[in-house]
Design a protein around this motif. Structure first.
Motif, PDB file in Angstrom:
ATOM      1  N   ASN A  82     -34.553  45.091  44.696  1.00  0.00           N
ATOM      2  CA  ASN A  82     -33.714  46.291  44.725  1.00  0.00           C
ATOM      3  C   ASN A  82     -34.559  47.552  44.856  1.00  0.00           C
ATOM      4  OD1 ASN A  82     -31.506  44.681  44.433  1.00  0.00           O
ATOM      5  ND2 ASN A  82     -31.262  45.035  42.246  1.00  0.00           N
ATOM      6  N   LEU A  83     -35.640  47.594  44.095  1.00  0.00           N
ATOM      7  CA  LEU A  83     -36.499  48.782  44.104  1.00  0.00           C
ATOM      8  C   LEU A  83     -37.028  49.046  45.514  1.00  0.00           C
ATOM      9  CD1 LEU A  83     -37.710  50.860  42.168  1.00  0.00           C
ATOM     10  CD2 LEU A  83     -39.509  49.236  41.585  1.00  0.00           C
ATOM     11  N   ILE A  84     -37.469  47.974  46.185  1.00  0.00           N
ATOM     12  CA  ILE A  84     -38.071  48.125  47.519  1.00  0.00           C
ATOM     13  C   ILE A  84     -37.014  48.270  48.609  1.00  0.00           C
ATOM     14  CG2 ILE A  84     -39.236  46.742  49.332  1.00  0.00           C
ATOM     15  CD1 ILE A  84     -41.212  48.064  47.509  1.00  0.00           C
ATOM     16  N   GLU A  85     -35.995  47.404  48.562  1.00  0.00           N
ATOM     17  CA  GLU A  85     -35.090  47.327  49.723  1.00  0.00           C
ATOM     18  C   GLU A  85     -34.037  48.432  49.742  1.00  0.00           C
ATOM     19  OE1 GLU A  85     -33.568  43.343  49.533  1.00  0.00           O
ATOM     20  OE2 GLU A  85     -35.558  42.482  49.864  1.00  0.00           O
ATOM     21  N   ARG A  86     -33.685  48.933  48.556  1.00  0.00           N
ATOM     22  CA  ARG A  86     -32.628  49.965  48.550  1.00  0.00           C
ATOM     23  C   ARG A  86     -33.238  51.354  48.550  1.00  0.00           C
ATOM     24  NH1 ARG A  86     -27.418  47.454  45.517  1.00  0.00           N
ATOM     25  NH2 ARG A  86     -27.954  45.311  45.965  1.00  0.00           N
ATOM     26  N   ASP A  87     -32.414  52.314  48.956  1.00  0.00           N
ATOM     27  CA  ASP A  87     -32.824  53.723  48.857  1.00  0.00           C
ATOM     28  C   ASP A  87     -32.235  54.256  47.562  1.00  0.00           C
ATOM     29  OD1 ASP A  87     -33.967  53.744  51.490  1.00  0.00           O
ATOM     30  OD2 ASP A  87     -31.901  53.528  52.193  1.00  0.00           O
ATOM     31  N   TRP A  88     -32.990  55.178  46.964  1.00  0.00           N
ATOM     32  CA  TRP A  88     -32.590  55.685  45.644  1.00  0.00           C
ATOM     33  C   TRP A  88     -32.455  57.193  45.671  1.00  0.00           C
ATOM     34  CZ3 TRP A  88     -31.084  52.164  42.164  1.00  0.00           C
ATOM     35  CH2 TRP A  88     -31.429  50.831  42.429  1.00  0.00           C
ATOM     36  N   LYS A  89     -31.320  57.670  45.163  1.00  0.00           N
ATOM     37  CA  LYS A  89     -31.108  59.122  45.091  1.00  0.00           C
ATOM     38  C   LYS A  89     -30.783  59.522  43.644  1.00  0.00           C
ATOM     39  CE  LYS A  89     -26.211  58.936  45.814  1.00  0.00           C
ATOM     40  NZ  LYS A  89     -25.014  59.098  46.450  1.00  0.00           N
ATOM     41  N   LEU A  90     -31.028  60.803  43.350  1.00  0.00           N
ATOM     42  CA  LEU A  90     -30.727  61.278  41.999  1.00  0.00           C
ATOM     43  C   LEU A  90     -29.237  61.115  41.727  1.00  0.00           C
ATOM     44  CD1 LEU A  90     -32.760  64.572  41.567  1.00  0.00           C
ATOM     45  CD2 LEU A  90     -32.918  62.488  40.175  1.00  0.00           C
ATOM     46  N   ARG A  91     -28.888  60.644  40.533  1.00  0.00           N
ATOM     47  CA  ARG A  91     -27.470  60.515  40.209  1.00  0.00           C
ATOM     48  C   ARG A  91     -26.904  61.909  39.907  1.00  0.00           C
ATOM     49  NH1 ARG A  91     -24.694  56.649  35.596  1.00  0.00           N
ATOM     50  NH2 ARG A  91     -22.885  57.945  35.212  1.00  0.00           N
ATOM     51  N   PRO A  92     -25.824  62.269  40.578  1.00  0.00           N
ATOM     52  CA  PRO A  92     -25.248  63.588  40.310  1.00  0.00           C
ATOM     53  C   PRO A  92     -24.385  63.548  39.043  1.00  0.00           C
ATOM     54  CG  PRO A  92     -24.091  62.495  42.101  1.00  0.00           C
ATOM     55  CD  PRO A  92     -25.087  61.519  41.588  1.00  0.00           C
ATOM     56  N   TRP A  93     -24.943  63.921  37.937  1.00  0.00           N
ATOM     57  CA  TRP A  93     -24.188  63.942  36.679  1.00  0.00           C
ATOM     58  C   TRP A  93     -24.884  64.885  35.709  1.00  0.00           C
ATOM     59  CZ3 TRP A  93     -24.845  59.562  32.541  1.00  0.00           C
ATOM     60  CH2 TRP A  93     -26.185  59.259  32.377  1.00  0.00           C
ATOM     61  N   ASP A  94     -24.248  65.103  34.573  1.00  0.00           N
ATOM     62  CA  ASP A  94     -24.807  66.022  33.579  1.00  0.00           C
ATOM     63  C   ASP A  94     -25.836  65.358  32.669  1.00  0.00           C
ATOM     64  OD1 ASP A  94     -23.366  68.107  34.494  1.00  0.00           O
ATOM     65  OD2 ASP A  94     -21.681  67.826  33.095  1.00  0.00           O
ATOM     66  N   GLY A  95     -25.997  64.032  32.818  1.00  0.00           N
ATOM     67  CA  GLY A  95     -26.876  63.297  31.905  1.00  0.00           C
ATOM     68  C   GLY A  95     -28.338  63.413  32.293  1.00  0.00           C
ATOM     69  N   LYS A  96     -29.150  62.539  31.680  1.00  0.00           N
ATOM     70  CA  LYS A  96     -30.590  62.530  31.948  1.00  0.00           C
ATOM     71  C   LYS A  96     -30.863  62.190  33.406  1.00  0.00           C
ATOM     72  CE  LYS A  96     -32.392  61.088  27.460  1.00  0.00           C
ATOM     73  NZ  LYS A  96     -33.122  60.028  26.735  1.00  0.00           N
ATOM     74  N   GLU A  97     -31.997  62.674  33.914  1.00  0.00           N
ATOM     75  CA  GLU A  97     -32.333  62.395  35.323  1.00  0.00           C
ATOM     76  C   GLU A  97     -32.547  60.887  35.522  1.00  0.00           C
ATOM     77  OE1 GLU A  97     -35.265  64.933  37.367  1.00  0.00           O
ATOM     78  OE2 GLU A  97     -36.272  63.052  37.875  1.00  0.00           O
ATOM     79  N   GLN A  98     -31.751  60.286  36.375  1.00  0.00           N
ATOM     80  CA  GLN A  98     -31.919  58.877  36.725  1.00  0.00           C
ATOM     81  C   GLN A  98     -31.464  58.672  38.164  1.00  0.00           C
ATOM     82  OE1 GLN A  98     -29.028  57.090  33.739  1.00  0.00           O
ATOM     83  NE2 GLN A  98     -28.175  56.189  35.598  1.00  0.00           N
ATOM     84  N   PHE A  99     -31.725  57.491  38.715  1.00  0.00           N
ATOM     85  CA  PHE A  99     -31.466  57.275  40.145  1.00  0.00           C
ATOM     86  C   PHE A  99     -30.362  56.234  40.358  1.00  0.00           C
ATOM     87  CE2 PHE A  99     -35.555  59.149  39.672  1.00  0.00           C
ATOM     88  CZ  PHE A  99     -35.718  59.960  40.774  1.00  0.00           C
ATOM     89  N   THR A 100     -29.649  56.429  41.473  1.00  0.00           N
ATOM     90  CA  THR A 100     -28.557  55.518  41.856  1.00  0.00           C
ATOM     91  C   THR A 100     -28.867  54.972  43.242  1.00  0.00           C
ATOM     92  OG1 THR A 100     -26.993  56.977  40.777  1.00  0.00           O
ATOM     93  CG2 THR A 100     -26.072  55.394  42.308  1.00  0.00           C
ATOM     94  N   ASP A 101     -28.509  53.711  43.519  1.00  0.00           N
ATOM     95  CA  ASP A 101     -28.802  53.200  44.867  1.00  0.00           C
ATOM     96  C   ASP A 101     -27.792  53.753  45.872  1.00  0.00           C
ATOM     97  OD1 ASP A 101     -26.750  51.394  43.800  1.00  0.00           O
ATOM     98  OD2 ASP A 101     -27.105  50.248  45.638  1.00  0.00           O
ATOM     99  N   VAL A 102     -28.331  54.169  47.022  1.00  0.00           N
ATOM    100  CA  VAL A 102     -27.506  54.797  48.055  1.00  0.00           C
ATOM    101  C   VAL A 102     -26.514  53.778  48.618  1.00  0.00           C
ATOM    102  CG1 VAL A 102     -27.622  55.828  50.378  1.00  0.00           C
ATOM    103  CG2 VAL A 102     -29.339  56.426  48.634  1.00  0.00           C
ATOM    104  N   GLN A 103     -26.966  52.510  48.739  1.00  0.00           N
ATOM    105  CA  GLN A 103     -26.163  51.495  49.414  1.00  0.00           C
ATOM    106  C   GLN A 103     -24.840  51.203  48.701  1.00  0.00           C
ATOM    107  OE1 GLN A 103     -29.428  51.500  49.263  1.00  0.00           O
ATOM    108  NE2 GLN A 103     -30.094  51.230  51.377  1.00  0.00           N
ATOM    109  N   THR A 104     -24.871  51.028  47.360  1.00  0.00           N
ATOM    110  CA  THR A 104     -23.629  50.665  46.669  1.00  0.00           C
ATOM    111  C   THR A 104     -23.230  51.638  45.569  1.00  0.00           C
ATOM    112  OG1 THR A 104     -24.718  49.365  44.928  1.00  0.00           O
ATOM    113  CG2 THR A 104     -24.196  48.193  46.965  1.00  0.00           C
ATOM    114  N   GLY A 105     -24.159  52.438  45.109  1.00  0.00           N
ATOM    115  CA  GLY A 105     -23.865  53.369  44.019  1.00  0.00           C
ATOM    116  C   GLY A 105     -23.575  52.678  42.698  1.00  0.00           C
ATOM    117  N   THR A 106     -23.948  51.368  42.591  1.00  0.00           N
ATOM    118  CA  THR A 106     -23.602  50.640  41.361  1.00  0.00           C
ATOM    119  C   THR A 106     -24.818  50.344  40.482  1.00  0.00           C
ATOM    120  OG1 THR A 106     -23.860  48.556  42.529  1.00  0.00           O
ATOM    121  CG2 THR A 106     -21.632  49.449  42.420  1.00  0.00           C
ATOM    122  N   LEU A 107     -26.013  50.516  41.029  1.00  0.00           N
ATOM    123  CA  LEU A 107     -27.213  50.158  40.265  1.00  0.00           C
ATOM    124  C   LEU A 107     -28.006  51.409  39.917  1.00  0.00           C
ATOM    125  CD1 LEU A 107     -28.349  46.980  42.233  1.00  0.00           C
ATOM    126  CD2 LEU A 107     -26.875  47.136  40.220  1.00  0.00           C
TER     127      LEU A 107
END
Ligand code: HEM
Length: 413
Positions: free
Chosen positions: A194-219
């Motif tokens: 997942n780390l290699i194959e997916r693209d990761w973007k910052l999760r748009p939320w008020d919480g701590k900075e973390q990343f969401t996968d662009v492909q499904t938005g579920t991880l």
């Protein structure tokens, strides 16, 4: 040394099946948490002064119990309570670490080396200071600061991080939210895929900075997870484990077993033995003893790094100019030539420093010549510095500088 199992008069497989009952039942599958409690108990270790580590089970006491990093972990300690009542002779420290090791196996992962023999501290006087565990909001340098303190290498940092193939982040515990893989109750190499194959973007939320996968938005990925992908020394291991699950299992088992034994050498004589074999191997490489090196390589961890310097067997051989060992170490043993010691030097930096021309020629095609040591010197920088007046082996160094300049030019093409 008396075998701890004998002292306990206990069959570890029976104990493991009791642990299984406690971790996997109609109410819960707590294996990911068991993996985490064992890691947090051991990961406070400081190799310099021997404080912290899995011996003592000091997380039962303050201030370690309320270290924010340990939020939620009292649940798993309570889940193991019944097993402890049944086997009072087994220490909490052994029980937590064995549960962590067994949890990996229960979820389809490799067998983790584990030996009983830890003892429990009577009170909190030996608790390590809070704040020794990693902070997920930081990056690669922070991971190195924390894991090098325990005596872990870059390769081991990446392998261990693969545990995030299990479980999830809980808003109520860490403030992060979500899971790293689609099946958090299966131990496999999906985290790296997942780390290699997916693209990761910052999760748009008020919480701590973390990343969401662009492909499904579920991880999700933590900032520290993403640093494994972006850091040039970590990334090759992420790629390796993403394409080769067997390599991940092998490295994870060795690294997690080592982690669980930190601060408890009496519990892990076989690990102490492994470390010794690895140290003997490095020493044989330092002395250029060809036959001994080949013999030891058959049964030891050839990738092992010296605890206080971070130097591999390849560093040792290159430093002393043992040309006859280089091919064997790089090709047969697969020691990574881009591993940097605690001064930031690769094996090629060492060869260049002393003008070991032939060694440098062998290492040049397989080393990243742009890597800098802690003084900001590339291999070329070191060669130039050490070819100034007063150094030895001048003509070899001058020839080497030419070759390095060419390879720098080529790397820019
Ligand atoms: C590399 C640095 C690491 C950082 C910054 C980190 C951070 C975290 C965080 C923030 C969570 C979420 C906790 C929660 O909200 O419940 C977590 C969960 C977890 N971590 Fe790590 N971790 C690291 C390394 C490790 C290692 C070395 C292991 C084991 C070998 C590990 C195993 C786990 C597991 C299994 C979970 C899931 C727990 C659950 O589902 O309850 N982590 N980690």
């Amino acid at each position: 040394m008396t075998c701890p199992m004998k002292k306990y008069d206990l069959n570890p497989e029976v104990l493991k099946s009791e642990i299984r009952q406690a971790l996997i039942n109609q109410k819960v599958n707590a294996c990911p948490m068991a993996c985490r409690v064992a890691w947090h108990a051991a990961g406070t270790y400081d190799a310099k002064d021997g404080t912290g580590g899995s011996n003592g089970a000091t997380m039962r006491f303050e201030p370690e119990d309320s270290d924010p990093a340990n939020a939620g972990l009292s649940i798993i300690r309570d889940l193991l309570h019944e097993v402890k009542l049944k086997y009072p002779q087994v220490s909490h420290a052994d029980l937590w670490t064995l549960a962590g090791a067994a949890a990996i196996e229960f979820l389809g992962g490799p067998k983790i080396p584990h030996i009983l023999g830890r003892t429990d501290a009577p009170n909190g006087t030996t608790c390590p200071a809070n704040g020794r565990l990693p902070d997920a909001s930081q990056g690669a340098q922070h991971l190195r600061d924390v894991f090098y303190r325990m005596g872990m290498s870059d390769r081991e940092i990446v392998a261990l991080s693969g545990a995030h193939t299990l479980g999830r982040c809980h808003l109520t515990r860490s403030g992060y939210d979500g899971k790293w893989t689609d099946n958090p109750l299966k131990f496999d190499n999906s985290y790296f895929k997942n780390l290699i194959e997916r693209d990761w973007k910052l999760r748009p939320w008020d919480g701590k900075e973390q990343f969401t996968d662009v492909q499904t938005g579920t991880l999700m990925m933590l900032p520290t997870d993403i640093s494994l992908k972006t850091d040039p020394q970590f990334r090759p291991y992420v790629e390796l484990y993403a394409r080769d699950e067997a390599a991940f299992f092998q490295d994870f088992a060795a690294a997690y077993g080592k982690l669980l034994g930190l601060g408890a050498p009496q519990a892990c004589p076989h690990l102490a033995q492994q470390e010794k074999a690895s140290a003997d191997f490095r020493e044989a490489c330092m002395h250029g003893h060809d036959e001994e090196v080949r013999q030891l390589a058959k049964s030891c961890n050839v990738h092992g790094m010296e605890g206080h310097s971070g130097r591999t067997a390849l560093h040792k051989a290159a430093f002393w100019g043992h040309i006859h060992l280089i091919n064997f170490l790089v090709k047969d043993c697969q020691i990574d030539p881009n591993v940097r010691d605690y001064n930031g030097d690769t094996a090629l930096h060492d060869a260049a420093r002393f003008g070991h021309e032939e060694v440098a020629e062998m290492l040049l095609p397989v080393t990243d010549v742009n890597l800098q040591n802690n003084l900001g010197q590339t291999v070329l920088g070191v060669a130039i510095e050490y070819s100034k007046d007063g150094g030895g082996n001048m003509s070899a160094k001058k020839r080497l500088i030419k070759k390095l300049e060419n390879s720098h030019n080529n790397s820019k093409l």
